[in-house]
Design a protein around this motif. Structure first.
Motif, PDB file in Angstrom:
ATOM      1  N   THR A  16       0.849  -1.185   0.000  1.00  0.00           N
ATOM      2  CA  THR A  16       0.000   0.000   0.000  1.00  0.00           C
ATOM      3  C   THR A  16       0.885   1.236   0.000  1.00  0.00           C
ATOM      4  O   THR A  16       2.057   1.162   0.342  1.00  0.00           O
ATOM      5  N   PRO A  17       0.334   2.375  -0.372  1.00  0.00           N
ATOM      6  CA  PRO A  17       1.139   3.597  -0.385  1.00  0.00           C
ATOM      7  C   PRO A  17       1.643   3.928   1.022  1.00  0.00           C
ATOM      8  O   PRO A  17       0.980   3.621   2.011  1.00  0.00           O
ATOM      9  N   GLU A  18       2.809   4.573   1.078  1.00  0.00           N
ATOM     10  CA  GLU A  18       3.389   4.982   2.357  1.00  0.00           C
ATOM     11  C   GLU A  18       2.704   6.254   2.846  1.00  0.00           C
ATOM     12  O   GLU A  18       2.300   7.108   2.068  1.00  0.00           O
ATOM     13  N   ILE A  19       2.621   6.357   4.160  1.00  0.00           N
ATOM     14  CA  ILE A  19       1.959   7.501   4.782  1.00  0.00           C
ATOM     15  C   ILE A  19       3.000   8.403   5.438  1.00  0.00           C
ATOM     16  O   ILE A  19       4.105   7.967   5.742  1.00  0.00           O
ATOM     17  N   ALA A  23       6.324   8.664   2.678  1.00  0.00           N
ATOM     18  CA  ALA A  23       5.824   8.840   1.309  1.00  0.00           C
ATOM     19  C   ALA A  23       6.861   9.560   0.467  1.00  0.00           C
ATOM     20  O   ALA A  23       7.565  10.448   0.930  1.00  0.00           O
ATOM     21  N   GLU A  28       1.449  10.155  -3.239  1.00  0.00           N
ATOM     22  CA  GLU A  28       1.495   8.902  -2.480  1.00  0.00           C
ATOM     23  C   GLU A  28       0.891   9.099  -1.094  1.00  0.00           C
ATOM     24  O   GLU A  28       0.149   8.251  -0.612  1.00  0.00           O
ATOM     25  N   ARG A  29       1.183  10.214  -0.451  1.00  0.00           N
ATOM     26  CA  ARG A  29       0.653  10.504   0.887  1.00  0.00           C
ATOM     27  C   ARG A  29      -0.873  10.563   0.854  1.00  0.00           C
ATOM     28  O   ARG A  29      -1.546  10.009   1.716  1.00  0.00           O
ATOM     29  N   ALA A  32      -2.292   7.134   0.369  1.00  0.00           N
ATOM     30  CA  ALA A  32      -2.155   6.373   1.613  1.00  0.00           C
ATOM     31  C   ALA A  32      -3.295   6.681   2.577  1.00  0.00           C
ATOM     32  O   ALA A  32      -3.843   5.773   3.216  1.00  0.00           O
ATOM     33  N   LYS A  36      -5.906   3.929   3.812  1.00  0.00           N
ATOM     34  CA  LYS A  36      -6.044   3.680   5.252  1.00  0.00           C
ATOM     35  C   LYS A  36      -7.503   3.805   5.677  1.00  0.00           C
ATOM     36  O   LYS A  36      -7.995   3.008   6.473  1.00  0.00           O
ATOM     37  N   TRP A  97       4.077   4.694  -6.386  1.00  0.00           N
ATOM     38  CA  TRP A  97       2.760   5.276  -6.138  1.00  0.00           C
ATOM     39  C   TRP A  97       2.700   6.733  -6.600  1.00  0.00           C
ATOM     40  O   TRP A  97       1.634   7.314  -6.662  1.00  0.00           O
TER      41      TRP A  97
END
Length: 100
Positions: A16-19, A23, A28-29, A32, A36, A97
């Motif tokens: 999954t995308p990084e938070i 990110a 991407e943020r 994420a 989530k 992402w």
């Protein structure tokens, strides 16, 4: 295992995308946060089954990877893949992402 909060489950087989600061881009943020939120919705369902996949991640803590099943037998990781909130994870390929 904390299922919600700062940390979400490490679901086997998906990326999954990084938070936050992990990110690589604003895109991407944002993805994420959306992913989530969807995971939070799915985890709020009653009657979920969490099963250890038999694998651990490659970090220093060797966190267990899990599969989470809904009452209808559907695997949450596969649901996230189908809905576009996750991509298939591979140790040889990092998902982009930001551009994809």
């Amino acid at each position: 295992m904390r299922l919600l909060g700062e940390v979400v489950p490490f679901i086997s087989g998906i990326d999954t995308p990084e938070i936050g600061s992990h990110a690589k881009s604003l895109k991407e943020r944002k993805l994420a946060l959306i992913a989530k939120g969807r995971l939070r919705e799915l985890l709020a369902e009653k009657g979920l089954r969490v099963m250890f996949s038999g694998a651990v991640d490659k970090t220093q803590t060797h966190r267990p990877l899990v599969n989470i099943y809904r009452t209808n037998g559907e695997e949450i990781g596969k649901k996230l893949l189908q809905e576009g909130f996750a991509r298939t994870w591979s140790p040889r390929h990092r998902n982009d992402w930001c551009n994809g």
